[in-house]
Design a protein around this motif. Structure first.
Motif, PDB file in Angstrom:
ATOM      1  N   LYS A  49       0.828  -1.195   0.000  1.00  0.00           N
ATOM      2  CA  LYS A  49       0.000   0.000   0.000  1.00  0.00           C
ATOM      3  C   LYS A  49       0.870   1.255   0.000  1.00  0.00           C
ATOM      4  O   LYS A  49       0.574   2.228  -0.709  1.00  0.00           O
ATOM      5  CB  LYS A  49      -0.904  -0.011   1.235  1.00  0.00           C
ATOM      6  N   GLN A  50       1.945   1.199   0.788  1.00  0.00           N
ATOM      7  CA  GLN A  50       2.844   2.355   0.787  1.00  0.00           C
ATOM      8  C   GLN A  50       3.371   2.656  -0.613  1.00  0.00           C
ATOM      9  O   GLN A  50       3.427   3.807  -1.042  1.00  0.00           O
ATOM     10  CB  GLN A  50       4.044   2.083   1.698  1.00  0.00           C
ATOM     11  N   ILE A  51       3.724   1.584  -1.317  1.00  0.00           N
ATOM     12  CA  ILE A  51       4.271   1.782  -2.666  1.00  0.00           C
ATOM     13  C   ILE A  51       3.217   2.346  -3.603  1.00  0.00           C
ATOM     14  O   ILE A  51       3.452   3.328  -4.308  1.00  0.00           O
ATOM     15  CB  ILE A  51       4.821   0.448  -3.222  1.00  0.00           C
ATOM     16  N   THR A  52       2.026   1.729  -3.590  1.00  0.00           N
ATOM     17  CA  THR A  52       0.998   2.212  -4.525  1.00  0.00           C
ATOM     18  C   THR A  52       0.598   3.649  -4.196  1.00  0.00           C
ATOM     19  O   THR A  52       0.353   4.452  -5.082  1.00  0.00           O
ATOM     20  CB  THR A  52      -0.252   1.315  -4.513  1.00  0.00           C
ATOM     21  N   LYS A  53       0.590   3.961  -2.912  1.00  0.00           N
ATOM     22  CA  LYS A  53       0.245   5.315  -2.492  1.00  0.00           C
ATOM     23  C   LYS A  53       1.287   6.303  -3.047  1.00  0.00           C
ATOM     24  O   LYS A  53       0.937   7.356  -3.581  1.00  0.00           O
ATOM     25  CB  LYS A  53       0.241   5.352  -0.962  1.00  0.00           C
ATOM     26  N   ALA A  54       2.577   5.919  -2.926  1.00  0.00           N
ATOM     27  CA  ALA A  54       3.639   6.794  -3.420  1.00  0.00           C
ATOM     28  C   ALA A  54       3.510   6.961  -4.924  1.00  0.00           C
ATOM     29  O   ALA A  54       3.617   8.071  -5.455  1.00  0.00           O
ATOM     30  CB  ALA A  54       4.997   6.228  -3.071  1.00  0.00           C
ATOM     31  N   MET A  55       3.234   5.843  -5.629  1.00  0.00           N
ATOM     32  CA  MET A  55       3.107   5.931  -7.088  1.00  0.00           C
ATOM     33  C   MET A  55       1.925   6.815  -7.476  1.00  0.00           C
ATOM     34  O   MET A  55       1.985   7.548  -8.455  1.00  0.00           O
ATOM     35  CB  MET A  55       2.936   4.543  -7.688  1.00  0.00           C
ATOM     36  N   GLU A  56       0.873   6.714  -6.666  1.00  0.00           N
ATOM     37  CA  GLU A  56      -0.298   7.536  -6.950  1.00  0.00           C
ATOM     38  C   GLU A  56       0.055   9.013  -6.870  1.00  0.00           C
ATOM     39  O   GLU A  56      -0.290   9.811  -7.740  1.00  0.00           O
ATOM     40  CB  GLU A  56      -1.414   7.205  -5.949  1.00  0.00           C
ATOM     41  N   MET A  57       0.819   9.354  -5.827  1.00  0.00           N
ATOM     42  CA  MET A  57       1.140  10.769  -5.658  1.00  0.00           C
ATOM     43  C   MET A  57       2.108  11.257  -6.730  1.00  0.00           C
ATOM     44  O   MET A  57       1.985  12.375  -7.234  1.00  0.00           O
ATOM     45  CB  MET A  57       1.691  11.003  -4.254  1.00  0.00           C
ATOM     46  N   VAL A  58       3.066  10.398  -7.079  1.00  0.00           N
ATOM     47  CA  VAL A  58       4.001  10.772  -8.145  1.00  0.00           C
ATOM     48  C   VAL A  58       3.231  11.014  -9.443  1.00  0.00           C
ATOM     49  O   VAL A  58       3.436  12.016 -10.129  1.00  0.00           O
ATOM     50  CB  VAL A  58       5.062   9.666  -8.340  1.00  0.00           C
ATOM     51  N   SER A  59       2.316  10.077  -9.757  1.00  0.00           N
ATOM     52  CA  SER A  59       1.550  10.232 -10.997  1.00  0.00           C
ATOM     53  C   SER A  59       0.693  11.479 -10.972  1.00  0.00           C
ATOM     54  O   SER A  59       0.529  12.147 -11.981  1.00  0.00           O
ATOM     55  CB  SER A  59       0.650   9.021 -11.230  1.00  0.00           C
ATOM     56  N   ALA A  60       0.161  11.798  -9.785  1.00  0.00           N
ATOM     57  CA  ALA A  60      -0.693  12.980  -9.706  1.00  0.00           C
ATOM     58  C   ALA A  60       0.106  14.223 -10.057  1.00  0.00           C
ATOM     59  O   ALA A  60      -0.354  15.075 -10.811  1.00  0.00           O
ATOM     60  CB  ALA A  60      -1.284  13.109  -8.309  1.00  0.00           C
ATOM     61  N   SER A  61       1.342  14.300  -9.545  1.00  0.00           N
ATOM     62  CA  SER A  61       2.103  15.510  -9.846  1.00  0.00           C
ATOM     63  C   SER A  61       2.567  15.513 -11.297  1.00  0.00           C
ATOM     64  O   SER A  61       2.573  16.553 -11.957  1.00  0.00           O
ATOM     65  CB  SER A  61       3.276  15.666  -8.883  1.00  0.00           C
ATOM     66  N   LYS A  62       2.898  14.322 -11.801  1.00  0.00           N
ATOM     67  CA  LYS A  62       3.294  14.256 -13.216  1.00  0.00           C
ATOM     68  C   LYS A  62       2.119  14.609 -14.113  1.00  0.00           C
ATOM     69  O   LYS A  62       2.285  15.237 -15.151  1.00  0.00           O
ATOM     70  CB  LYS A  62       3.788  12.858 -13.567  1.00  0.00           C
TER      71      LYS A  62
END
Lengths: 134, 287
Positions: free
Chosen positions: B18-31
């Protein structure tokens, strides 16, 4: 004095939009000066510097090809790249110039001469624009 | 029933995922925000170039250029834009399915079409199916410059100019909003679908030196800019799709953790109850 609205647009976003009194640039068919009230016109540009003159100030912009659209009160320059002197990376341009020169001198059959030549032109153009300003 | 230790292990590993997917979600949001910004920056350029092209195309009756005229179609080019990486939900699969069906229904032999792919997933997909991939480009950055794709765009347009293909379609995901992306099919060449309805106040131009030479410069640049525009659009969609996919992964992980915690507590309670029963049973046996 009447002015022209000049906008320079590239695919990466607008570069400049301001009022100037005169635009001079180098079209494929030769040097071209545009003053307010010019007849609507379209002309392709060469890899060159576009010079913009306004009240006591002037700007130079390095354009790589593209074209110029003129209306009586508005000039639009559409180019695939266009940079103000402050946005040009001098080191990169210098490196690109050296690389292109090397390629042209190598005289190997498999290199794309035309591309190297265009790259050289762009690099020289960028350097010219910087040097004339400083 | 799984042992306490097993459940605890699963909870920990799900939490890490979950930590990983959460981080990826935030990275994608900013991208995604930046990609959206890029796509917006591009709009003035595309509008302007379209305006000039269509005014030339409609203005001068004698304007002719190979790119403006439809010719007999012997070979069709498909430019397919996918991403380099997966984990973006249906982003790649929906577009590939669409292209694949289209090709299957329209063409019977591999000589009738060719593919140009942007993105690794698309390239691998078509290579695996032995379909002709004429050109490909991978590793396009998340914030592509025009220079990054200039080569493939101009080579693609060159294919048409050399009459190696007779029409060109582009397939990409159009960014509608952060949660909706649409597979879009667009015909790029020949440029027969220009919007030639005159806008009010449009002036007819002088051409310096002449119309043909202007079109010579303008049309390839226009076609390239369409390709670039589609790429920017697709990048924004990619990040949006990845963000949504990662968000639902995070939500699923939350749900899973909830379920697991419940069964962990039940198991713990069962163990305690059993212990008490044993003690009570032992004490009763002594009396």
């Amino acid at each position: 004095m009447s002015t022209l609205t000049v906008s320079v647009v590239t695919p990466d976003g607008p570069v400049l939009e301001d009022a100037f009194e005169m635009v001079s640039c180098k079209a494929e068919s030769g040097e071209l000066g545009v003053l307010p009230g010019h007849i609507p016109m379209v002309a392709p540009l060469t890899i060159s510097a576009v010079r913009l003159k306004g009240e006591g100030r002037s700007e130079r912009i390095a354009v790589s090809g593209g074209f110029l659209e003129v209306r009586p009160d508005k000039v639009t320059i559409l180019a695939q790249s266009a940079e103000k002197p402050t946005d040009i990376d001098a080191d990169r341009a210098r490196m690109a110039k050296e690389r292109a020169e090397r390629r042209l001198q190598d005289k190997q059959a498999d290199i794309d001469f035309q591309r190297a030549e265009m790259a050289l032109k762009r690099a020289i153009n960028r350097l010219d624009v910087i040097e004339n300003n400083f | 029933m799984a042992s306490l230790r097993d459940i605890k292990g699963r909870i920990t590993s799900t939490k890490k995922t979950k930590q990983i997917t959460k981080a990826m979600e935030m990275v994608s949001a900013s991208k995604m925000n930046r990609a959206e910004q890029n796509a917006r920056n591009y709009v003035p350029y595309s509008e302007k170039i379209e305006e000039v092209v269509s005014s030339i195309a409609q203005g001068g009756g004698d304007a002719s250029h190979p790119m403006l005229e439809a010719r007999d179609v012997k070979k069709t080019g498909y430019l397919v834009i996918t991403s380099d990486r997966g984990l973006a939900g249906a982003f790649n699969s929906s577009i590939l399915r669409r292209v694949y069906q289209q090709i299957r229904s329209k063409h019977t032999s591999a000589d009738e079409y060719t593919l140009i792919t942007i993105g690794r997933i698309g390239r691998d997909f078509f290579r695996k199916r032995n379909m002709p991939v004429d050109m490909d480009i991978t590793g396009v950055s998340d914030q592509p410059d025009f220079a990054d794709i200039k080569d493939i765009a101009s080579n693609t347009v060159q294919l048409y100019t050399d009459e190696r293909i007779d029409q060109l379609y582009i397939f990409y995901n159009h960014y509608v909003s952060a949660i909706t992306q649409e597979v879009t099919e667009k015909k790029i060449l020949p440029l027969t679908d220009l919007n030639t309805e005159g806008k009010a106040g449009r002036s007819s131009y002088e051409y310096e030196p002449n119309q043909e030479e202007i079109l010579e410069v303008l049309l390839p640049q226009y076609a390239e800019s369409l390709i670039y525009g589609a790429l920017l659009d697709s990048k924004a969609s990619e990040h949006a799709a990845r963000m949504t996919a990662m968000k639902s992964a995070t939500d699923n992980a939350d749900e899973l953790i909830g379920d697991l915690t419940l069964s962990y507590n039940r198991a713990r309670q069962a163990a305690i109850t059993q212990e008490i029963t044993e003690i009570v049973g032992g004490a009763a046996a002594l009396e």
